[in-house]
Write a protein that holds these residues in place. Sequence first.
Motif, PDB file in Angstrom:
ATOM      1  N   ALA A   1      43.580  44.059  51.484  1.00  0.00           N
ATOM      2  CA  ALA A   1      43.963  45.454  51.246  1.00  0.00           C
ATOM      3  C   ALA A   1      44.118  45.685  49.743  1.00  0.00           C
ATOM      4  N   PRO A   2      42.995  45.760  49.040  1.00  0.00           N
ATOM      5  CA  PRO A   2      43.099  45.935  47.587  1.00  0.00           C
ATOM      6  C   PRO A   2      43.636  47.320  47.227  1.00  0.00           C
ATOM      7  N   GLN A   3      44.239  47.357  46.059  1.00  0.00           N
ATOM      8  CA  GLN A   3      44.659  48.642  45.526  1.00  0.00           C
ATOM      9  C   GLN A   3      43.448  49.247  44.833  1.00  0.00           C
TER      10      GLN A   3
ATOM     11  N   GLU B   1      35.294  38.820  40.413  1.00  0.00           N
ATOM     12  CA  GLU B   1      36.010  37.564  40.134  1.00  0.00           C
ATOM     13  C   GLU B   1      36.249  36.769  41.410  1.00  0.00           C
ATOM     14  N   LEU B   2      36.686  37.458  42.467  1.00  0.00           N
ATOM     15  CA  LEU B   2      36.909  36.764  43.738  1.00  0.00           C
ATOM     16  C   LEU B   2      35.592  36.248  44.310  1.00  0.00           C
ATOM     17  N   ALA B   3      34.551  37.034  44.204  1.00  0.00           N
ATOM     18  CA  ALA B   3      33.241  36.621  44.718  1.00  0.00           C
ATOM     19  C   ALA B   3      32.788  35.340  44.023  1.00  0.00           C
ATOM     20  N   ARG B   4      32.926  35.291  42.708  1.00  0.00           N
ATOM     21  CA  ARG B   4      32.531  34.082  41.963  1.00  0.00           C
ATOM     22  C   ARG B   4      33.417  32.902  42.320  1.00  0.00           C
TER      23      ARG B   4
ATOM     24  N   ARG C   1      38.188  48.340  42.901  1.00  0.00           N
ATOM     25  CA  ARG C   1      39.152  47.634  43.745  1.00  0.00           C
ATOM     26  C   ARG C   1      39.936  46.673  42.867  1.00  0.00           C
ATOM     27  N   VAL C   2      41.238  46.601  43.109  1.00  0.00           N
ATOM     28  CA  VAL C   2      42.093  45.665  42.380  1.00  0.00           C
ATOM     29  C   VAL C   2      42.780  44.778  43.416  1.00  0.00           C
TER      30      VAL C   2
ATOM     31  N   GLN D   1      49.363  38.937  38.697  1.00  0.00           N
ATOM     32  CA  GLN D   1      47.955  38.707  38.401  1.00  0.00           C
ATOM     33  C   GLN D   1      47.080  39.499  39.369  1.00  0.00           C
ATOM     34  N   THR D   2      46.017  40.092  38.840  1.00  0.00           N
ATOM     35  CA  THR D   2      45.083  40.843  39.677  1.00  0.00           C
ATOM     36  C   THR D   2      43.673  40.310  39.446  1.00  0.00           C
TER      37      THR D   2
END
Length: 132
Positions: A32-34, A10-13, A40-41, A4-5
Amino acid sequence: MSSQTFTIGELAREFDLTTRAIRFYEDMGLLAPQRAGQQRVYTARDRARLTLTLRAKRLGLKLNEAKEILDMYDSPRDTAPQLQRFLGVLGSHRAQLEAQLEELQANLAEIRTQEKQARAALARAARSAKAR
């Protein structure tokens, strides 16, 4: 392991953060996102590290302390030194919070004493005014 990515939005929310805060954590080396082009993932690992970073902040740890502890868990070394370091950091913060609590309790006691004295003086002044 989950594949899952997440996007930064999405993370901010999910964590009620700004995207700027997440990028700051990335700059600090906590995440360390890809990259997929310009986007950014974030992986499940990044999400877990963000969860632990926010927990560390609530505990009063500095971000560099949180990073040090999180990075220890990424290394293949024995976990005993990692746990000893974590306990040391937590113990230090607990002692600091206990000292602050003690100071706050002393301040509250002083305020209660001052309030009691002021109420007594007010009552005396009110009785004196009635007697006139």
